[in-house]
Design an enzyme around this catalytic site. Sequence first.
Site, PDB file in Angstrom:
ATOM      1  N   ASN A  63       0.831  -1.231   0.000  1.00 24.48           N
ATOM      2  CA  ASN A  63       0.000   0.000   0.000  1.00 24.48           C
ATOM      3  C   ASN A  63       0.854   1.265   0.000  1.00 24.48           C
ATOM      4  O   ASN A  63       0.462   2.278   0.582  1.00 24.48           O
ATOM      5  CB  ASN A  63      -0.990  -0.005   1.179  1.00 24.48           C
ATOM      6  N   CYS A  72       2.957   1.794  -3.167  1.00 21.93           N
ATOM      7  CA  CYS A  72       3.305   2.056  -4.579  1.00 21.93           C
ATOM      8  C   CYS A  72       2.079   1.955  -5.493  1.00 21.93           C
ATOM      9  O   CYS A  72       1.529   2.961  -5.930  1.00 21.93           O
ATOM     10  CB  CYS A  72       4.391   1.101  -5.064  1.00 21.93           C
ATOM     11  N   ARG A  73       1.661   0.724  -5.788  1.00 26.19           N
ATOM     12  CA  ARG A  73       0.642   0.540  -6.815  1.00 26.19           C
ATOM     13  C   ARG A  73      -0.749   0.993  -6.387  1.00 26.19           C
ATOM     14  O   ARG A  73      -1.404   1.764  -7.107  1.00 26.19           O
ATOM     15  CB  ARG A  73       0.597  -0.944  -7.248  1.00 26.19           C
ATOM     16  N   SER A  74      -1.210   0.511  -5.220  1.00 31.16           N
ATOM     17  CA  SER A  74      -2.601   0.854  -4.850  1.00 31.16           C
ATOM     18  C   SER A  74      -2.780   2.342  -4.536  1.00 31.16           C
ATOM     19  O   SER A  74      -3.835   2.895  -4.878  1.00 31.16           O
ATOM     20  CB  SER A  74      -3.140  -0.052  -3.731  1.00 31.16           C
ATOM     21  N   ASP A 104       4.986  -4.717 -10.060  1.00 30.38           N
ATOM     22  CA  ASP A 104       5.415  -4.029  -8.841  1.00 30.38           C
ATOM     23  C   ASP A 104       6.662  -3.194  -9.149  1.00 30.38           C
ATOM     24  O   ASP A 104       7.705  -3.742  -9.495  1.00 30.38           O
ATOM     25  CB  ASP A 104       5.739  -5.082  -7.773  1.00 30.38           C
TER      26      ASP A 104
HETATM   27  P1  4NP Z   1       3.300  -2.116  -3.467  1.00 29.11           P
HETATM   28  O1  4NP Z   1       4.900  -2.276  -3.563  1.00 29.11           O
HETATM   29  O2  4NP Z   1       2.767  -3.473  -3.064  1.00 29.11           O
HETATM   30  O3  4NP Z   1       2.925  -1.709  -4.839  1.00 29.11           O
HETATM   31  O4  4NP Z   1       3.054  -1.057  -2.407  1.00 29.11           O
HETATM   32  C1  4NP Z   1       5.690  -2.781  -2.528  1.00 29.11           C
HETATM   33  C2  4NP Z   1       5.997  -1.995  -1.460  1.00 29.11           C
HETATM   34  C3  4NP Z   1       6.795  -2.459  -0.450  1.00 29.11           C
HETATM   35  C4  4NP Z   1       7.281  -3.750  -0.520  1.00 29.11           C
HETATM   36  C5  4NP Z   1       6.972  -4.562  -1.589  1.00 29.11           C
HETATM   37  C6  4NP Z   1       6.162  -4.078  -2.597  1.00 29.11           C
HETATM   38  N1  4NP Z   1       8.127  -4.238   0.520  1.00 29.11           N
HETATM   39  O5  4NP Z   1       8.618  -5.355   0.390  1.00 29.11           O
HETATM   40  O6  4NP Z   1       8.348  -3.523   1.501  1.00 29.11           O
END
Ligand code: 4NP
Length: 163
Positions: A15, A17-19, A127
Site C-alpha cells: 500500500n 506504490c501501486r494501490s 510491482d
Molecule cells: P506495493 O509495492 O505493493 O505496490 O506497495 C511494494 C511496497 C513495499 C514492498 C513490496 C512491494 N516491501 O517489500 O516492503
Amino acid sequence: MAEQLPSIMFVCLGNICRSPLADGALRHEVARRGLGWRVDSAGIGGWHSGDAPDPRAIEVAARHGVDIAGLRARQVQPADFTRFDLILGMDHDNLAGLHGLAPARHAADVRLALDLVDGRQGQTVADPYYGDAVGFEATWRDAQAIALGVLRHFGVRDFGVCD
Ligand code: 4NP
C-alpha cells in the site's frame, strides 16, 4: 430511496506504490466529475502501515497533476469486505491474499484491477518497488487506465482525462 454510491478499494502488497497510485488516479477522476464515490486503498501486509506513499509514487502522480502525499498505508481489514462494493487487487498474489483475509460471507466483488481494462484481462500491475522511475511511470499509466475502467464499470460515459 436514493441509490448508494459506488465504493472502491485498491489493494497491493505494501500500500505504498501501486494501490495508492490507482487510488489517487480514481479519486482525481471522481472528484473532477463531482461523483462523491468512496475510494480507498490498503495493503495485504501491514509493514508500511501509517507510512506515506513511496516518494517515487508521490512524484509520478504529482507529474500528472495528482497529489497522493496525504495518503497513509493501512492493512486490509475484514470490515473492508462489507464497506466496499468493489475490491481490486493489483496482482494474483494480492487476490489470493484478499481471499485469505475475507470473511466467510461478504458481498464485495473482488477481482484483478486490470480485468476492468479492455484487452488487459488477467494481467497484473507490475510491482515497481525494486525498479526505477520508468517503472513508476508505467504504474501510473496502468493506474489511469484502471481508473477509467472503474468509471466505465459503473456506467460513466464521459472519458475525458485531464492529462
Ligand atoms: P506495493 O509495492 O505493493 O505496490 O506497495 C511494494 C511496497 C513495499 C514492498 C513490496 C512491494 N516491501 O517489500 O516492503
